[in-house]
Write an enzyme that holds these catalytic residues in place. Structure first.
Site, short mmCIF file in Angstrom:
data_model
loop_
_atom_site.label_atom_id
_atom_site.label_comp_id
_atom_site.label_asym_id
_atom_site.label_seq_id
_atom_site.Cartn_x
_atom_site.Cartn_y
_atom_site.Cartn_z
N HIS A 18 0.68 -1.20 -0.10
CA HIS A 18 -0.15 -0.04 -0.08
C HIS A 18 0.91 1.25 -0.08
O HIS A 18 0.60 2.01 -0.91
CB HIS A 18 -0.80 0.03 1.13
CG HIS A 18 -1.77 1.23 1.53
ND1 HIS A 18 -3.00 1.27 0.98
CD2 HIS A 18 -1.58 2.44 1.81
CE1 HIS A 18 -3.60 2.39 1.49
NE2 HIS A 18 -2.65 3.21 1.96
N GLU A 19 1.90 1.32 0.81
CA GLU A 19 2.69 2.11 1.03
C GLU A 19 3.67 2.80 -0.28
O GLU A 19 3.80 3.90 -0.73
CB GLU A 19 3.65 2.32 2.14
CG GLU A 19 2.87 2.30 3.61
CD GLU A 19 1.76 3.40 3.73
OE1 GLU A 19 2.12 4.36 2.92
OE2 GLU A 19 0.67 3.14 4.30
#
Length: 296
Positions: free
Chosen positions: A143-144
């Site tokens: 996600h990051e």
């Protein structure tokens, strides 16, 4: 379904950014008309202020952001599992290896920062690293890393800058109008058209800051949905991301104060807002994020 959702989120962000620039132009034109007697001058001035705000915020140092969030950089020897997952996700996403940081906090959270992949960094809390299994941690780091690959930090920064510019211009215009700095009445032989323009300008002063905040929040939420979907694209494991989000939802707030600008960077609300405050939260509800992932 996955690629359709990614494309849809990107289109919505473009539309929202266009709306943002229209809001900035409208408030600039309104202030120009009411205070200076020239909507063209106000429009140009507003766009210049917006660009200056955005550029100054985009080039904020990664080290400054990490320092504000009490994050310390770690090496491969200090956190091998975490470091290797960041390395793997960056390789799959085809971006340079981000710098790796840890935040000493028992809550479950993570964030990324950097105006471009070449100066990006990823941070995770000690609580998250202790609780998440490998598949869940891959989902969170994916996600990051997706935020970095998709230039979400830059887009979100531009949105914050434009919202700040709209609020600033509206505040200045309102004060100047209130304290007698408005257009000279001897130039105002108002006909019906001018009265409509005057009403529109005053409404813009009042409503534009609220509208700008709502658009900023909408952009941030769309980028969160996009990062969730992009993480699944990297890991090929939607269940890992779903399980990670379920654990994040049960997490306690962070133990140290987090400013609003930094809070928007985190994968999960670090303050755990409730009630009316949650309406102005930069992230969509975790239940909605999980539901979208289940329908991929």
């Amino acid at each position: 379904m996955l690629y359709q959702q990614i494309a849809s989120n990107k289109r919505k962000t473009v539309v929202l950014l266009i709306v943002f620039f229209c809001l900035l132009a409208a408030i600039g034109a309104a202030v120009g008309y009411l205070v200076l007697g020239s909507y063209q001058f106000g429009l140009v001035l507003a766009l210049i202020i917006g660009v200056i705000y955005a550029v100054s915020m985009i080039f904020q140092s990664t080290n400054v952001v990490m320092s504000m969030n009490n994050a310390r950089e770690v090496t491969e020897d200090e956190a091998p599992n975490y470091f290797h997952i960041v390395e793997d996700m960056a390789m799959i996403a085809q971006i340079p290896m981000p710098r790796v940081f840890i935040v000493e906090d028992d809550s479950l959270n993570a964030f990324a920062t950097g105006s471009k992949p070449e100066n990006a960094a990823v941070a995770a809390t000690t609580g998250l690293l202790a609780v998440m299994n490998r598949e869940e941690l891959e989902g969170v780091i994916g996600h990051e890393v997706s935020h970095i690959r998709n230039y979400d930090i830059r887009i979100s920064t531009i949105a914050v800058a434009l919202a700040s510019a709209v609020t600033l211009i509206s505040s200045i215009g309102s004060r100047m109008l209130f304290y007698g700095g408005g257009r000279r009445r001897d130039d105002d032989r108002e006909d019906g058209g001018n009265i409509l323009v005057l009403i529109f300008s005053i409404l813009s002063l009042i409503l534009a800051p609220l509208a700008a905040s709502l658009v900023q929040l909408a952009i941030s939420r769309q980028r969160e949905y996009l990062a969730d979907a992009s993480s699944v694209e990297l890991t090929r494991n939607p269940q890992g991301m779903i399980s990670a989000l379920e654990k994040l939802d049960r997490s306690e707030p962070m133990g140290h104060p987090v400013d609003d600008a930094s809070a928007a960077l985190y994968i999960n609300d670090p303050t755990k807002k409730e009630g009316l405050k949650s309406l102005f939260y930069t992230h969509p509800p975790i239940a909605d994020r999980i539901e979208r992932l289940r329908h991929m």
